[in-house]
Design a protein around this motif. Structure first.
Motif, PDB file in Angstrom:
ATOM      1  N   VAL A 118       0.842  -1.200   0.000  1.00 19.37           N
ATOM      2  CA  VAL A 118       0.000   0.000   0.000  1.00 19.37           C
ATOM      3  C   VAL A 118       0.879   1.252   0.000  1.00 19.37           C
ATOM      4  N   THR A 119       1.905   1.256   0.829  1.00 20.23           N
ATOM      5  CA  THR A 119       2.802   2.410   0.887  1.00 20.23           C
ATOM      6  C   THR A 119       3.493   2.641  -0.445  1.00 20.23           C
ATOM      7  N   LEU A 136       1.017   4.078  -2.967  1.00 22.79           N
ATOM      8  CA  LEU A 136       0.676   5.462  -2.635  1.00 22.79           C
ATOM      9  C   LEU A 136       1.823   6.422  -2.941  1.00 22.79           C
ATOM     10  N   LEU A 178       1.792   6.959  -6.628  1.00 26.71           N
ATOM     11  CA  LEU A 178       0.655   7.774  -7.077  1.00 26.71           C
ATOM     12  C   LEU A 178       0.764   9.234  -6.638  1.00 26.71           C
ATOM     13  N   ILE A 179       1.147   9.439  -5.385  1.00 30.21           N
ATOM     14  CA  ILE A 179       1.139  10.789  -4.826  1.00 30.21           C
ATOM     15  C   ILE A 179       2.497  11.471  -4.996  1.00 30.21           C
ATOM     16  N   GLN A 185       0.399  15.902   1.775  1.00 32.85           N
ATOM     17  CA  GLN A 185       0.559  14.695   0.959  1.00 32.85           C
ATOM     18  C   GLN A 185       1.254  13.589   1.749  1.00 32.85           C
ATOM     19  N   LEU A 195      -1.185  12.169   4.211  1.00 28.65           N
ATOM     20  CA  LEU A 195      -2.176  11.321   3.543  1.00 28.65           C
ATOM     21  C   LEU A 195      -1.598   9.935   3.250  1.00 28.65           C
ATOM     22  N   VAL A 196      -0.387   9.895   2.713  1.00 27.64           N
ATOM     23  CA  VAL A 196       0.261   8.613   2.429  1.00 27.64           C
ATOM     24  C   VAL A 196       0.441   7.822   3.722  1.00 27.64           C
ATOM     25  N   LEU A 251      -3.069   6.546   5.097  1.00 27.08           N
ATOM     26  CA  LEU A 251      -3.606   5.411   4.335  1.00 27.08           C
ATOM     27  C   LEU A 251      -2.757   4.155   4.502  1.00 27.08           C
ATOM     28  N   ALA A 252      -1.445   4.333   4.641  1.00 25.66           N
ATOM     29  CA  ALA A 252      -0.554   3.182   4.802  1.00 25.66           C
ATOM     30  C   ALA A 252      -0.711   2.516   6.167  1.00 25.66           C
TER      31      ALA A 252
END
Length: 193
Positions: A57-58, A61, A64-65, A144, A147-148, A151-152
């Motif tokens: 996931v990290t 992300l 993407l970010i 940002q 957020l990463v 979510l991670a």
């Protein structure tokens, strides 16, 4: 920090009569040693797929970010540093945090909104609390990175809540958390070497 968690729980939950220490520990005091051992092994083994999911996931992300958050665990540079960081990250933090996030918060929420919603709420609360101090070069970069990082941390937050409620014990959650953090410390130390 672990002492602060205990004092907060003692004052806000146990002191008010909302929960008893036995409910927060989910029956740990009367649990047979074999069950405690099984919970430790289960939690440690469960940490491996959770760690893998978190790393995936990290990675996605960050791609993407475009921002990689700074680690929440100090990167040890020598043997003494590794030992000290392991004690803090894989012993002290998991015990205090699991008492607070699972023993207190998830237990209380499970009573009021049910186990599934409590796991989700507890996982989101855990993730949010772990990103409150993330900074950056400017607000956009910091947002940002936060957020990463948020979510991670959701996979581990959900897994900790699930294993706590599933096993009815903090032991498995503490073991999962401790193994997860220890692996992060060792990965960071290996990368820094």
């Amino acid at each position: 920090t672990g002492v602060i968690w205990l004092v907060l729980v003692g004052l806000t939950a146990v002191g008010t009569g909302a929960l008893r220490w036995a409910e927060i520990g989910a029956g740990l005091a009367g649990m047979p040693a074999a069950r405690i051992g099984a919970d430790i092994v289960l939690g440690a083994v469960a940490a491996l797929p959770v760690l893998l999911a978190t790393l995936i996931v990290t990675s996605v992300l960050v791609q993407l970010i475009g921002v990689a958050p700074e680690g929440s665990i100090a990167v040890p540079r020598d043997a003494i540093g590794i030992i000290l960081v392991l004690i803090a990250a894989a012993v002290v933090a998991p015990i205090g945090e699991e008492i607070f996030y699972r023993g207190f918060a998830t237990t209380a929420w499970a009573r009021g909104i049910g186990p599934t919603a409590a796991i989700v709420r507890g996982g989101l609360f855990f993730a949010l609390a772990h990103v409150l101090t993330i900074g950056g070069a400017d607000f956009g970069h910091a947002a940002q990175a936060a957020l990463v990082a948020f979510l991670a941390r959701i996979p581990v937050g959900l897994a900790l809540g699930w294993i706590f409620l599933r096993r009815g014990s903090l032991t498995a959650a503490i073991a999962l958390h401790a193994t997860f953090n220890a692996a992060l410390v060792l990965i960071a130390a290996g990368a820094a070497a």
